[in-house]
Design a protein around this motif. Structure first.
Motif, PDB file in Angstrom:
ATOM      1  N   LEU A 289     -33.226  15.531  62.676  1.00  0.00           N
ATOM      2  CA  LEU A 289     -34.035  14.991  63.335  1.00  0.00           C
ATOM      3  C   LEU A 289     -33.933  13.762  63.435  1.00  0.00           C
ATOM      4  O   LEU A 289     -35.244  12.773  64.261  1.00  0.00           O
ATOM      5  CB  LEU A 289     -35.128  15.486  62.201  1.00  0.00           C
ATOM      6  CG  LEU A 289     -36.029  15.353  62.490  1.00  0.00           C
ATOM      7  CD1 LEU A 289     -37.056  15.457  64.149  1.00  0.00           C
ATOM      8  CD2 LEU A 289     -37.265  16.018  61.291  1.00  0.00           C
ATOM      9  N   ALA A 290     -33.628  12.695  62.651  1.00  0.00           N
ATOM     10  CA  ALA A 290     -33.569  11.176  62.097  1.00  0.00           C
ATOM     11  C   ALA A 290     -33.124  10.746  63.763  1.00  0.00           C
ATOM     12  O   ALA A 290     -34.400   9.852  64.143  1.00  0.00           O
ATOM     13  CB  ALA A 290     -32.464  10.539  61.275  1.00  0.00           C
ATOM     14  N   GLU A 291     -32.196  10.857  64.076  1.00  0.00           N
ATOM     15  CA  GLU A 291     -31.814  10.390  65.212  1.00  0.00           C
ATOM     16  C   GLU A 291     -32.650  10.517  66.624  1.00  0.00           C
ATOM     17  O   GLU A 291     -32.842   9.681  67.510  1.00  0.00           O
ATOM     18  CB  GLU A 291     -30.042  10.796  65.723  1.00  0.00           C
ATOM     19  CG  GLU A 291     -29.385  10.979  65.051  1.00  0.00           C
ATOM     20  CD  GLU A 291     -28.271   9.659  64.983  1.00  0.00           C
ATOM     21  OE1 GLU A 291     -28.420   9.392  66.057  1.00  0.00           O
ATOM     22  OE2 GLU A 291     -28.162   9.172  63.684  1.00  0.00           O
ATOM     23  N   GLU A 292     -33.397  11.910  66.830  1.00  0.00           N
ATOM     24  CA  GLU A 292     -34.052  12.431  67.802  1.00  0.00           C
ATOM     25  C   GLU A 292     -34.867  10.980  67.279  1.00  0.00           C
ATOM     26  O   GLU A 292     -35.586  11.333  68.423  1.00  0.00           O
ATOM     27  CB  GLU A 292     -34.348  13.445  67.091  1.00  0.00           C
ATOM     28  CG  GLU A 292     -35.590  14.330  67.953  1.00  0.00           C
ATOM     29  CD  GLU A 292     -36.514  16.088  68.345  1.00  0.00           C
ATOM     30  OE1 GLU A 292     -37.302  16.320  68.702  1.00  0.00           O
ATOM     31  OE2 GLU A 292     -35.594  16.361  67.253  1.00  0.00           O
ATOM     32  N   ILE A 293     -35.741  11.394  65.626  1.00  0.00           N
ATOM     33  CA  ILE A 293     -36.671  10.089  66.030  1.00  0.00           C
ATOM     34  C   ILE A 293     -36.826   9.129  66.417  1.00  0.00           C
ATOM     35  O   ILE A 293     -37.630   8.385  67.220  1.00  0.00           O
ATOM     36  CB  ILE A 293     -37.226  10.192  64.565  1.00  0.00           C
ATOM     37  CG1 ILE A 293     -37.757  11.465  63.791  1.00  0.00           C
ATOM     38  CG2 ILE A 293     -38.438   9.335  63.997  1.00  0.00           C
ATOM     39  CD1 ILE A 293     -38.100  11.732  62.068  1.00  0.00           C
ATOM     40  N   LYS A 294     -35.354   8.540  66.219  1.00  0.00           N
ATOM     41  CA  LYS A 294     -35.259   6.803  66.902  1.00  0.00           C
ATOM     42  C   LYS A 294     -35.310   7.141  68.114  1.00  0.00           C
ATOM     43  O   LYS A 294     -35.817   6.087  68.925  1.00  0.00           O
ATOM     44  CB  LYS A 294     -34.443   6.120  65.882  1.00  0.00           C
ATOM     45  CG  LYS A 294     -33.581   5.164  66.290  1.00  0.00           C
ATOM     46  CD  LYS A 294     -34.608   4.208  66.237  1.00  0.00           C
ATOM     47  CE  LYS A 294     -33.641   2.792  66.514  1.00  0.00           C
ATOM     48  NZ  LYS A 294     -35.263   1.895  66.446  1.00  0.00           N
ATOM     49  N   ASN A 295     -34.377   8.119  69.062  1.00  0.00           N
ATOM     50  CA  ASN A 295     -34.542   8.011  70.553  1.00  0.00           C
ATOM     51  C   ASN A 295     -35.709   8.892  71.224  1.00  0.00           C
ATOM     52  O   ASN A 295     -35.958   7.652  72.419  1.00  0.00           O
ATOM     53  CB  ASN A 295     -33.238   9.094  70.655  1.00  0.00           C
ATOM     54  CG  ASN A 295     -31.505   8.094  70.516  1.00  0.00           C
ATOM     55  OD1 ASN A 295     -31.836   6.863  69.560  1.00  0.00           O
ATOM     56  ND2 ASN A 295     -30.867   9.218  69.717  1.00  0.00           N
TER      57      ASN A 295
ATOM     58  N   GLN B 287     -23.332   8.420  55.384  1.00  0.00           N
ATOM     59  CA  GLN B 287     -23.162   8.851  57.005  1.00  0.00           C
ATOM     60  C   GLN B 287     -23.715   9.720  57.260  1.00  0.00           C
ATOM     61  O   GLN B 287     -24.097   9.825  58.499  1.00  0.00           O
ATOM     62  CB  GLN B 287     -21.711   8.852  57.266  1.00  0.00           C
ATOM     63  CG  GLN B 287     -20.774   7.518  57.092  1.00  0.00           C
ATOM     64  CD  GLN B 287     -20.904   6.190  57.117  1.00  0.00           C
ATOM     65  OE1 GLN B 287     -21.354   5.698  58.379  1.00  0.00           O
ATOM     66  NE2 GLN B 287     -21.469   5.260  56.408  1.00  0.00           N
ATOM     67  N   THR B 288     -24.991  10.068  56.661  1.00  0.00           N
ATOM     68  CA  THR B 288     -26.220  10.769  56.959  1.00  0.00           C
ATOM     69  C   THR B 288     -27.023   9.915  57.470  1.00  0.00           C
ATOM     70  O   THR B 288     -27.358   9.122  56.709  1.00  0.00           O
ATOM     71  CB  THR B 288     -26.773  11.859  55.654  1.00  0.00           C
ATOM     72  OG1 THR B 288     -24.960  12.266  54.838  1.00  0.00           O
ATOM     73  CG2 THR B 288     -27.830  12.566  55.691  1.00  0.00           C
ATOM     74  N   SER B 289     -28.031   9.749  58.652  1.00  0.00           N
ATOM     75  CA  SER B 289     -28.685   9.328  59.668  1.00  0.00           C
ATOM     76  C   SER B 289     -29.903   9.768  58.483  1.00  0.00           C
ATOM     77  O   SER B 289     -30.185  10.297  58.598  1.00  0.00           O
ATOM     78  CB  SER B 289     -29.147   9.742  60.506  1.00  0.00           C
ATOM     79  OG  SER B 289     -27.226   9.325  61.329  1.00  0.00           O
ATOM     80  N   VAL B 290     -30.513   8.443  58.246  1.00  0.00           N
ATOM     81  CA  VAL B 290     -32.069   8.918  57.950  1.00  0.00           C
ATOM     82  C   VAL B 290     -33.553   7.796  58.865  1.00  0.00           C
ATOM     83  O   VAL B 290     -32.659   7.013  58.586  1.00  0.00           O
ATOM     84  CB  VAL B 290     -32.293   8.443  56.088  1.00  0.00           C
ATOM     85  CG1 VAL B 290     -33.919   8.509  55.769  1.00  0.00           C
ATOM     86  CG2 VAL B 290     -31.944   8.788  55.194  1.00  0.00           C
ATOM     87  N   SER B 291     -34.240   8.290  59.255  1.00  0.00           N
ATOM     88  CA  SER B 291     -35.365   7.404  59.887  1.00  0.00           C
ATOM     89  C   SER B 291     -36.627   7.501  59.395  1.00  0.00           C
ATOM     90  O   SER B 291     -36.801   8.614  58.742  1.00  0.00           O
ATOM     91  CB  SER B 291     -35.246   8.171  61.232  1.00  0.00           C
ATOM     92  OG  SER B 291     -35.982   7.543  62.006  1.00  0.00           O
ATOM     93  N   THR B 292     -37.332   6.458  59.410  1.00  0.00           N
ATOM     94  CA  THR B 292     -38.256   6.119  58.841  1.00  0.00           C
ATOM     95  C   THR B 292     -39.695   5.784  59.485  1.00  0.00           C
ATOM     96  O   THR B 292     -38.907   4.955  60.680  1.00  0.00           O
ATOM     97  CB  THR B 292     -38.116   5.487  57.260  1.00  0.00           C
ATOM     98  OG1 THR B 292     -37.776   4.193  57.729  1.00  0.00           O
ATOM     99  CG2 THR B 292     -37.706   6.281  56.318  1.00  0.00           C
ATOM    100  N   MET B 293     -40.904   6.026  59.040  1.00  0.00           N
ATOM    101  CA  MET B 293     -41.424   5.492  60.376  1.00  0.00           C
ATOM    102  C   MET B 293     -43.072   5.436  59.215  1.00  0.00           C
ATOM    103  O   MET B 293     -43.079   6.297  58.774  1.00  0.00           O
ATOM    104  CB  MET B 293     -41.783   6.217  61.790  1.00  0.00           C
ATOM    105  CG  MET B 293     -42.503   7.018  61.795  1.00  0.00           C
ATOM    106  SD  MET B 293     -42.352   7.732  63.850  1.00  0.00           S
ATOM    107  CE  MET B 293     -42.934   9.870  63.133  1.00  0.00           C
ATOM    108  N   LEU B 294     -44.133   5.085  60.152  1.00  0.00           N
ATOM    109  CA  LEU B 294     -45.585   4.939  59.512  1.00  0.00           C
ATOM    110  C   LEU B 294     -46.003   5.533  60.274  1.00  0.00           C
ATOM    111  O   LEU B 294     -46.276   5.274  61.254  1.00  0.00           O
ATOM    112  CB  LEU B 294     -45.928   3.479  59.270  1.00  0.00           C
ATOM    113  CG  LEU B 294     -47.308   3.302  58.322  1.00  0.00           C
ATOM    114  CD1 LEU B 294     -47.161   4.090  56.745  1.00  0.00           C
ATOM    115  CD2 LEU B 294     -47.916   2.031  58.268  1.00  0.00           C
ATOM    116  N   VAL B 295     -46.851   6.073  60.683  1.00  0.00           N
ATOM    117  CA  VAL B 295     -48.097   6.952  61.072  1.00  0.00           C
ATOM    118  C   VAL B 295     -49.560   7.210  60.501  1.00  0.00           C
ATOM    119  O   VAL B 295     -49.758   6.904  59.233  1.00  0.00           O
ATOM    120  CB  VAL B 295     -47.576   8.469  61.012  1.00  0.00           C
ATOM    121  CG1 VAL B 295     -46.362   8.990  61.635  1.00  0.00           C
ATOM    122  CG2 VAL B 295     -48.013   9.140  59.806  1.00  0.00           C
TER     123      VAL B 295
END
Length: 162
Positions: free
Chosen positions: A52-58, A22-30
């Motif tokens: 930080l993953a939650e912050e990135i998504k939101n 249940q560790t959040s992971v966020s990915t995006m392409l820049v």
């Protein structure tokens, strides 16, 4: 030490997922500008973990300009019998860039990014003080170092002013 700072534009919306524990992971392409004229912009995957993953998504979406601070990770992926190296930036901090001014100094290089937290990559001219401080007496000149004796020894090292 593996540390990287990248100014880029988000080209794919952040995707949030969770690991088995249940560790959040966020990915995006820049995408970021090339350093060579006429060369296509570079692209790299950015990955954030935990809060930080939650912050990135939101907070972030396609088209946002950001400054990413983190570490570069190189992975080898095998596809159809071929090995390919793939880079990703594991973020430790992300700063939004609300506007950017391309500012050059005497050396001809530098950027100033204005964001919630202002980040300056080049020294900016400071306004002159509103008052002129009283002139101070000139400091006494330091004694000139003397040449070492011709004996070749280093006995006088303690007397050399640094």
């Amino acid at each position: 030490m593996n540390s990287c700072i990248l100014m880029a534009q988000i080209v794919s919306d952040p995707e949030l997922r969770s690991t088995q524990d249940q560790t959040s992971v966020s990915t995006m392409l820049v995408e970021f500008e090339s350093t060579r004229e006429g060369e296509a912009p570079g692209k790299v995957k950015v990955e954030g973990w935990g809060n930080l993953a939650e912050e990135i998504k939101n907070t972030y979406s396609v088209g946002n300009q950001i400054i990413v601070e983190g570490r570069l990770s190189m992975n080898v992926i095998e596809m159809d019998g071929y090995k390919q190296k793939v880079a990703k930036l594991v973020a430790s901090r992300i700063y939004p860039v609300s506007g950017m001014v391309n500012s050059t100094n005497d050396s001809g290089a530098g950027y100033t990014a204005q964001a919630d937290n202002v980040v300056n990559f080049a020294p900016q001219p400071q306004p002159a003080p509103a008052y002129a401080p009283a002139p101070e007496a000139a400091p006494e000149a330091a004694p000139e170092p003397t040449a070492a004796p011709a004996t070749g020894g280093n006995e006088d090292w303690d007397e050399i002013p640094f």
